[in-house]
Design a protein around this motif. Structure first.
Motif, PDB file in Angstrom:
ATOM      1  N   MET A  75     -14.558  15.658  41.594  1.00  0.00           N
ATOM      2  CA  MET A  75     -14.859  17.050  41.259  1.00  0.00           C
ATOM      3  C   MET A  75     -16.337  17.400  41.392  1.00  0.00           C
ATOM      4  O   MET A  75     -16.687  18.570  41.444  1.00  0.00           O
ATOM      5  N   ASP A  76     -17.211  16.412  41.450  1.00  0.00           N
ATOM      6  CA  ASP A  76     -18.649  16.670  41.542  1.00  0.00           C
ATOM      7  C   ASP A  76     -19.247  15.804  42.645  1.00  0.00           C
ATOM      8  O   ASP A  76     -19.477  14.610  42.457  1.00  0.00           O
ATOM      9  N   ALA A  77     -19.480  16.405  43.788  1.00  0.00           N
ATOM     10  CA  ALA A  77     -20.005  15.659  44.938  1.00  0.00           C
ATOM     11  C   ALA A  77     -21.413  15.123  44.684  1.00  0.00           C
ATOM     12  O   ALA A  77     -21.851  14.187  45.336  1.00  0.00           O
ATOM     13  N   GLY A  78     -22.138  15.666  43.720  1.00  0.00           N
ATOM     14  CA  GLY A  78     -23.494  15.222  43.434  1.00  0.00           C
ATOM     15  C   GLY A  78     -23.580  13.854  42.803  1.00  0.00           C
ATOM     16  O   GLY A  78     -24.651  13.256  42.753  1.00  0.00           O
ATOM     17  N   THR A  79     -22.441  13.313  42.334  1.00  0.00           N
ATOM     18  CA  THR A  79     -22.482  11.996  41.699  1.00  0.00           C
ATOM     19  C   THR A  79     -22.618  10.862  42.707  1.00  0.00           C
ATOM     20  O   THR A  79     -22.755   9.721  42.328  1.00  0.00           O
ATOM     21  N   LEU A  80     -22.587  11.177  43.971  1.00  0.00           N
ATOM     22  CA  LEU A  80     -22.657  10.150  45.018  1.00  0.00           C
ATOM     23  C   LEU A  80     -24.066   9.591  45.183  1.00  0.00           C
ATOM     24  O   LEU A  80     -24.244   8.518  45.732  1.00  0.00           O
ATOM     25  N   GLY A  81     -25.066  10.267  44.654  1.00  0.00           N
ATOM     26  CA  GLY A  81     -26.451   9.920  44.913  1.00  0.00           C
ATOM     27  C   GLY A  81     -26.909   8.542  44.496  1.00  0.00           C
ATOM     28  O   GLY A  81     -27.556   7.846  45.252  1.00  0.00           O
ATOM     29  N   GLY A  82     -26.604   8.084  43.298  1.00  0.00           N
ATOM     30  CA  GLY A  82     -27.176   6.833  42.800  1.00  0.00           C
ATOM     31  C   GLY A  82     -26.269   5.630  42.914  1.00  0.00           C
ATOM     32  O   GLY A  82     -26.367   4.701  42.118  1.00  0.00           O
ATOM     33  N   ASP A  83     -25.357   5.619  43.880  1.00  0.00           N
ATOM     34  CA  ASP A  83     -24.399   4.529  43.989  1.00  0.00           C
ATOM     35  C   ASP A  83     -25.052   3.238  44.461  1.00  0.00           C
ATOM     36  O   ASP A  83     -26.012   3.239  45.228  1.00  0.00           O
ATOM     37  N   SER A  84     -24.490   2.147  43.992  1.00  0.00           N
ATOM     38  CA  SER A  84     -24.891   0.825  44.459  1.00  0.00           C
ATOM     39  C   SER A  84     -23.637  -0.028  44.517  1.00  0.00           C
ATOM     40  O   SER A  84     -22.617   0.301  43.940  1.00  0.00           O
ATOM     41  N   GLY A  85     -23.714  -1.110  45.212  1.00  0.00           N
ATOM     42  CA  GLY A  85     -22.562  -1.994  45.344  1.00  0.00           C
ATOM     43  C   GLY A  85     -22.318  -2.336  46.792  1.00  0.00           C
ATOM     44  O   GLY A  85     -23.121  -2.040  47.671  1.00  0.00           O
ATOM     45  N   ARG A  86     -21.192  -2.976  47.013  1.00  0.00           N
ATOM     46  CA  ARG A  86     -20.842  -3.381  48.369  1.00  0.00           C
ATOM     47  C   ARG A  86     -20.470  -2.168  49.212  1.00  0.00           C
ATOM     48  O   ARG A  86     -20.041  -1.135  48.699  1.00  0.00           O
ATOM     49  N   TRP A  87     -20.585  -2.304  50.511  1.00  0.00           N
ATOM     50  CA  TRP A  87     -20.323  -1.198  51.424  1.00  0.00           C
ATOM     51  C   TRP A  87     -18.898  -0.690  51.317  1.00  0.00           C
ATOM     52  O   TRP A  87     -18.648   0.510  51.419  1.00  0.00           O
ATOM     53  N   VAL A  88     -17.950  -1.568  51.095  1.00  0.00           N
ATOM     54  CA  VAL A  88     -16.560  -1.133  51.011  1.00  0.00           C
ATOM     55  C   VAL A  88     -16.365  -0.229  49.788  1.00  0.00           C
ATOM     56  O   VAL A  88     -15.607   0.740  49.842  1.00  0.00           O
ATOM     57  N   GLY A 100     -12.400  15.206  47.205  1.00  0.00           N
ATOM     58  CA  GLY A 100     -12.723  16.142  46.135  1.00  0.00           C
ATOM     59  C   GLY A 100     -13.291  17.444  46.656  1.00  0.00           C
ATOM     60  O   GLY A 100     -12.954  18.528  46.161  1.00  0.00           O
ATOM     61  N   ILE A 101     -14.145  17.368  47.664  1.00  0.00           N
ATOM     62  CA  ILE A 101     -14.702  18.581  48.269  1.00  0.00           C
ATOM     63  C   ILE A 101     -13.576  19.420  48.870  1.00  0.00           C
ATOM     64  O   ILE A 101     -13.535  20.642  48.715  1.00  0.00           O
ATOM     65  N   PHE A 102     -12.634  18.768  49.533  1.00  0.00           N
ATOM     66  CA  PHE A 102     -11.488  19.470  50.110  1.00  0.00           C
ATOM     67  C   PHE A 102     -10.662  20.160  49.030  1.00  0.00           C
ATOM     68  O   PHE A 102     -10.289  21.321  49.159  1.00  0.00           O
ATOM     69  N   VAL A 103     -10.371  19.447  47.935  1.00  0.00           N
ATOM     70  CA  VAL A 103      -9.541  20.010  46.865  1.00  0.00           C
ATOM     71  C   VAL A 103     -10.244  21.175  46.181  1.00  0.00           C
ATOM     72  O   VAL A 103      -9.641  22.229  45.958  1.00  0.00           O
ATOM     73  N   VAL A 104     -11.516  21.014  45.846  1.00  0.00           N
ATOM     74  CA  VAL A 104     -12.243  22.077  45.156  1.00  0.00           C
ATOM     75  C   VAL A 104     -12.365  23.309  46.049  1.00  0.00           C
ATOM     76  O   VAL A 104     -12.164  24.444  45.582  1.00  0.00           O
ATOM     77  N   SER A 105     -12.659  23.124  47.328  1.00  0.00           N
ATOM     78  CA  SER A 105     -12.762  24.281  48.215  1.00  0.00           C
ATOM     79  C   SER A 105     -11.411  24.954  48.404  1.00  0.00           C
ATOM     80  O   SER A 105     -11.314  26.183  48.457  1.00  0.00           O
ATOM     81  N   SER A 106     -10.326  24.168  48.465  1.00  0.00           N
ATOM     82  CA  SER A 106      -8.990  24.757  48.550  1.00  0.00           C
ATOM     83  C   SER A 106      -8.652  25.523  47.283  1.00  0.00           C
ATOM     84  O   SER A 106      -8.065  26.613  47.342  1.00  0.00           O
ATOM     85  N   LEU A 107      -9.021  24.975  46.140  1.00  0.00           N
ATOM     86  CA  LEU A 107      -8.768  25.646  44.867  1.00  0.00           C
ATOM     87  C   LEU A 107      -9.505  26.980  44.795  1.00  0.00           C
ATOM     88  O   LEU A 107      -8.938  27.997  44.370  1.00  0.00           O
ATOM     89  N   ILE A 108     -10.740  27.003  45.246  1.00  0.00           N
ATOM     90  CA  ILE A 108     -11.498  28.255  45.276  1.00  0.00           C
ATOM     91  C   ILE A 108     -10.811  29.267  46.191  1.00  0.00           C
ATOM     92  O   ILE A 108     -10.677  30.441  45.854  1.00  0.00           O
ATOM     93  N   GLY A 109     -10.337  28.825  47.340  1.00  0.00           N
ATOM     94  CA  GLY A 109      -9.636  29.716  48.261  1.00  0.00           C
ATOM     95  C   GLY A 109      -8.346  30.258  47.669  1.00  0.00           C
ATOM     96  O   GLY A 109      -8.035  31.442  47.815  1.00  0.00           O
ATOM     97  N   VAL A 110      -7.586  29.412  46.984  1.00  0.00           N
ATOM     98  CA  VAL A 110      -6.332  29.844  46.371  1.00  0.00           C
ATOM     99  C   VAL A 110      -6.597  30.868  45.275  1.00  0.00           C
ATOM    100  O   VAL A 110      -5.918  31.908  45.188  1.00  0.00           O
ATOM    101  N   ILE A 111      -7.576  30.590  44.433  1.00  0.00           N
ATOM    102  CA  ILE A 111      -7.912  31.531  43.356  1.00  0.00           C
ATOM    103  C   ILE A 111      -8.393  32.856  43.939  1.00  0.00           C
ATOM    104  O   ILE A 111      -8.004  33.931  43.485  1.00  0.00           O
ATOM    105  N   ASN A 112      -9.229  32.788  44.962  1.00  0.00           N
ATOM    106  CA  ASN A 112      -9.718  33.997  45.617  1.00  0.00           C
ATOM    107  C   ASN A 112      -8.566  34.814  46.200  1.00  0.00           C
ATOM    108  O   ASN A 112      -8.509  36.033  46.049  1.00  0.00           O
TER     109      ASN A 112
END
Length: 137
Positions: A75-88, A100-112
């Motif tokens: 639900m929040d694409a901004g949480t991707l910034g500080g990730d660490s760990g293996r590439w997978v 999540g970006i797809f779902v949130v944008s679709s939800l905005i379109g449906v509500i609109n």
């Protein structure tokens, strides 16, 4: 026997049912987006827990906590910034965030679309008038 006839394929029947749900309006579409989100979040939590690709700070999380982690990431694409760990793990997080970006944008379109439909219905002027002793021009 299906309403599409005896010669309809499974794909045709599934497409027909999907079209019927889509035709029910915004509440049905929001429900579908919610179900898709729950399914994808559960799949993510299951995959990262069973494959052991979690970084050290997430190793002790149970399935429900990982589901919450995944839902917040979706639900929040901004949480991707500080990730660490293996590439997978990073690729799994990127995939989840993209979903999540797809779902949130679709939800905005449906509500609109739902709001636009309601405003269009109001502009037609067919609402019930509950006032009395007034003049219509």
């Amino acid at each position: 026997m299906s309403s599409l006839g005896p010669k309809s394929t499974l794909g045709e029947r599934l497409r027909y049912r999907f079209d019927n749900v889509m035709g029910r309006g915004a509440p049905a579409l929001i429900g579908l987006l919610g179900l898709a989100t729950i399914a994808f979040v559960a799949l993510y939590a299951f995959m990262v827990k069973t494959t052991g690709i979690l970084p050290d700070d997430l190793q002790d999380k149970n399935f429900i906590e990982l589901g919450w982690y995944a839902l917040m990431r979706a639900m929040d694409a901004g949480t991707l910034g500080g990730d660490s760990g293996r590439w997978v793990f990073l690729v799994a997080n990127l995939t989840l965030t993209t979903f999540g970006i797809f779902v949130v944008s679709s939800l905005i379109g449906v509500i609109n679309a739902g709001i636009e439909d309601r405003l269009t219905a109001l502009r037609k002027g067919r609402s019930r008038v509950v006032e009395s002793e007034h003049s219509l021009i």
